[in-house]
Scaffold this motif. Structure first.
Motif, short mmCIF file in Angstrom:
data_model
loop_
_atom_site.label_atom_id
_atom_site.label_comp_id
_atom_site.label_asym_id
_atom_site.label_seq_id
_atom_site.Cartn_x
_atom_site.Cartn_y
_atom_site.Cartn_z
N GLN A 5 0.82 -1.21 0.00
CA GLN A 5 0.00 0.00 0.00
C GLN A 5 0.86 1.26 0.00
O GLN A 5 0.58 2.23 -0.70
N ILE A 6 1.94 1.22 0.77
CA ILE A 6 2.86 2.36 0.82
C ILE A 6 3.48 2.58 -0.56
O ILE A 6 3.56 3.70 -1.05
N ASP A 7 3.90 1.49 -1.20
CA ASP A 7 4.51 1.58 -2.52
C ASP A 7 3.54 2.21 -3.52
O ASP A 7 3.92 3.07 -4.30
N THR A 8 2.30 1.76 -3.47
CA THR A 8 1.29 2.26 -4.41
C THR A 8 1.02 3.74 -4.16
O THR A 8 0.96 4.55 -5.10
N THR A 9 0.90 4.11 -2.91
CA THR A 9 0.65 5.51 -2.56
C THR A 9 1.81 6.39 -3.00
O THR A 9 1.62 7.47 -3.57
N THR A 10 3.02 5.91 -2.74
CA THR A 10 4.21 6.68 -3.13
C THR A 10 4.26 6.86 -4.64
O THR A 10 4.53 7.95 -5.14
N ALA A 11 3.99 5.78 -5.37
CA ALA A 11 4.03 5.84 -6.83
C ALA A 11 3.00 6.82 -7.37
O ALA A 11 3.28 7.59 -8.30
N ASN A 12 1.82 6.81 -6.78
CA ASN A 12 0.75 7.68 -7.27
C ASN A 12 1.00 9.15 -6.94
O ASN A 12 0.49 10.04 -7.62
N SER A 13 1.78 9.41 -5.88
CA SER A 13 2.04 10.80 -5.49
C SER A 13 3.36 11.32 -6.06
O SER A 13 3.72 12.47 -5.84
N TYR A 14 4.06 10.47 -6.80
CA TYR A 14 5.36 10.85 -7.38
C TYR A 14 5.12 11.63 -8.66
O TYR A 14 4.70 11.07 -9.68
N LEU A 15 5.35 12.93 -8.61
CA LEU A 15 5.07 13.79 -9.76
C LEU A 15 6.26 14.73 -10.01
O LEU A 15 6.19 15.94 -9.75
N PHE A 124 9.92 5.71 -12.43
CA PHE A 124 11.06 6.46 -11.90
C PHE A 124 10.99 6.67 -10.40
O PHE A 124 11.94 7.16 -9.79
N VAL A 125 9.85 6.30 -9.77
CA VAL A 125 9.76 6.36 -8.30
C VAL A 125 10.84 5.47 -7.68
O VAL A 125 11.32 5.73 -6.58
N ASN A 126 11.24 4.43 -8.42
CA ASN A 126 12.39 3.59 -8.03
C ASN A 126 13.65 4.32 -8.48
O ASN A 126 13.89 4.48 -9.68
N THR A 127 14.47 4.75 -7.54
CA THR A 127 15.63 5.59 -7.87
C THR A 127 16.69 4.85 -8.68
O THR A 127 17.58 5.48 -9.26
N GLU A 128 16.62 3.51 -8.74
CA GLU A 128 17.59 2.77 -9.54
C GLU A 128 17.24 2.76 -11.02
O GLU A 128 18.07 2.44 -11.86
N ILE A 129 16.00 3.11 -11.34
CA ILE A 129 15.56 3.18 -12.74
C ILE A 129 16.02 4.50 -13.34
O ILE A 129 15.72 5.57 -12.81
N VAL A 130 16.76 4.42 -14.45
CA VAL A 130 17.23 5.65 -15.11
C VAL A 130 16.71 5.78 -16.54
O VAL A 130 16.80 6.85 -17.13
N ILE A 131 16.19 4.68 -17.10
CA ILE A 131 15.60 4.71 -18.45
C ILE A 131 14.25 4.01 -18.39
O ILE A 131 14.15 2.89 -17.87
N VAL A 132 13.23 4.64 -18.94
CA VAL A 132 11.92 3.98 -19.09
C VAL A 132 11.54 4.05 -20.57
O VAL A 132 11.63 5.11 -21.20
N VAL A 133 11.11 2.92 -21.09
CA VAL A 133 10.76 2.78 -22.49
C VAL A 133 9.25 2.54 -22.61
O VAL A 133 8.72 1.63 -21.97
N GLY A 134 8.57 3.37 -23.38
CA GLY A 134 7.15 3.16 -23.63
C GLY A 134 6.94 2.41 -24.93
O GLY A 134 7.88 2.18 -25.70
#
Length: 323
Positions: A5-15, A124-134
């Motif tokens: 739940q914390i992970d989901t909340t953090t991800a949704n509030s990461y802007l 990108f909420v995960n700080t180890e992620i530096v590239i995201v591909v759509g």
């Protein structure tokens, strides 16, 4: 359970602040639809800037960009790259002007869907992620070549993500954490093909962070509609492979000889065409099925020719830096 739940909340509030960079060459016809797609994004408008970089266009591209920047409800910055005729040089101009924590790339002839930025930024909420591909999907097409490319999923990022040397994302739908540019450098400004793979590989192979695929971050893109455009596209793929071979030691693709083309066409005429024709009569095949082999051979020859005739210019090896 609470951890999830914390992970989901953090991800949704990461802007984080996002900078969208678009290189444009003679793109005045594409701009209205592109701006509409940007205006329709569900990501908070105050957290996004759109850096539209005119790359020495001969049409009214820059005038249109200025007009949209003055009258749009989103933040548009008109930029210009006139010194180097290269989409990668134009992207570098955008990166250097960007203020966002995440730099996102797409192209003028792409049509990002409303949830695009939301889905692309979330990992990108995960700080180890530096590239995201759509993901890149085809705009609806009725032309035979469009239907063929759609069937082959030619534009899909799943092909580049499965690259045997190292995964990468195409700049039609790619996001990079801005801080890594300090260590990796920017795009090679004089390169005219393969720059998306090159920059992703420099980042990943230097262990600056990891890559994640965001399949729900979708942009639509047109397929080629003429044989001339299709041949140009596949020659560019071949050139890209030659350049990446010289820059990174990537294995060259096997050439396809005229003898092999002749053999496969003969097999198509004798075996495949009659079988596909019978299926077509029964309603279980269409024109794409009937002509799949000759179109595939056409693209293979174009790619082989592009690879065979390409030579990486010495200046294209140069990496541009932020500072």
């Amino acid at each position: 359970m609470n951890h999830q739940q914390i992970d989901t909340t953090t991800a949704n509030s990461y802007l984080p602040m996002v900078s969208v960079v678009v290189p444009i060459y003679n793109g005045e016809a594409d701009l209205p639809d592109l701006i509409n797609c940007f205006t329709s994004q569900t990501y908070p408008r105050e957290r996004v800037e759109y850096l539209l970089v005119d790359n020495n266009s001969s049409d009214r591209t820059f005038t249109f960009i200025e007009k949209f920047s003055a009258n749009s409800s989103i933040t548009i910055h008109p930029l210009s790259e006139k010194q180097i005729q290269s989409s990668y040089a134009a992207r570098n101009t955008g990166i250097k002007a960007a203020v966002g924590e995440i730099v996102v790339f797409t192209d003028a002839d792409c049509r990002p869907q409303p949830q695009w930025l939301n889905a692309l930024i979330k990992p990108f909420v995960n700080t180890e992620i530096v590239i995201v591909v759509g993901e890149i999907v085809a705009l609806p097409g009725t032309n035979l070549l469009e239907k063929y490319a759609d069937r082959q999923e030619t534009l899909s990022q799943k092909h580049t993500l499965a690259h045997r040397f190292c995964p990468y994302g195409q700049t039609a739908n790619l996001a990079i954490r801005r801080t890594v540019f300090d260590q990796s450098g920017l795009f090679r400004p004089h390169l005219n093909s393969g720059g998306d793979a090159d920059i992703c590989w420099r980042i990943l192979r230097s262990n600056l962070g990891s890559l994640e695929f965001a399949p729900e971050a979708i942009v639509q893109h047109r397929h080629r509609v003429t044989l001339k455009e299709l041949a140009s596209q596949w020659r560019r793929y071949g050139r890209s492979n030659r350049y990446l071979h010289e820059l990174h030691g990537v294995e060259l693709m096997r050439d396809i000889s005229l003898k092999e083309v002749g053999y496969r066409l003969a097999r198509w005429l004798i075996k495949e065409l009659p079988r596909s024709s019978a299926k077509a009569i029964a309603g279980r095949a269409d024109l794409v099925d009937l002509l799949n082999t000759p179109i595939s051979l056409f693209t293979a020859r174009a790619r082989a020719g592009g690879q065979r005739n390409a030579k990486l210019p010495e200046e294209a090896k140069t990496i541009e830096w932020l500072n």
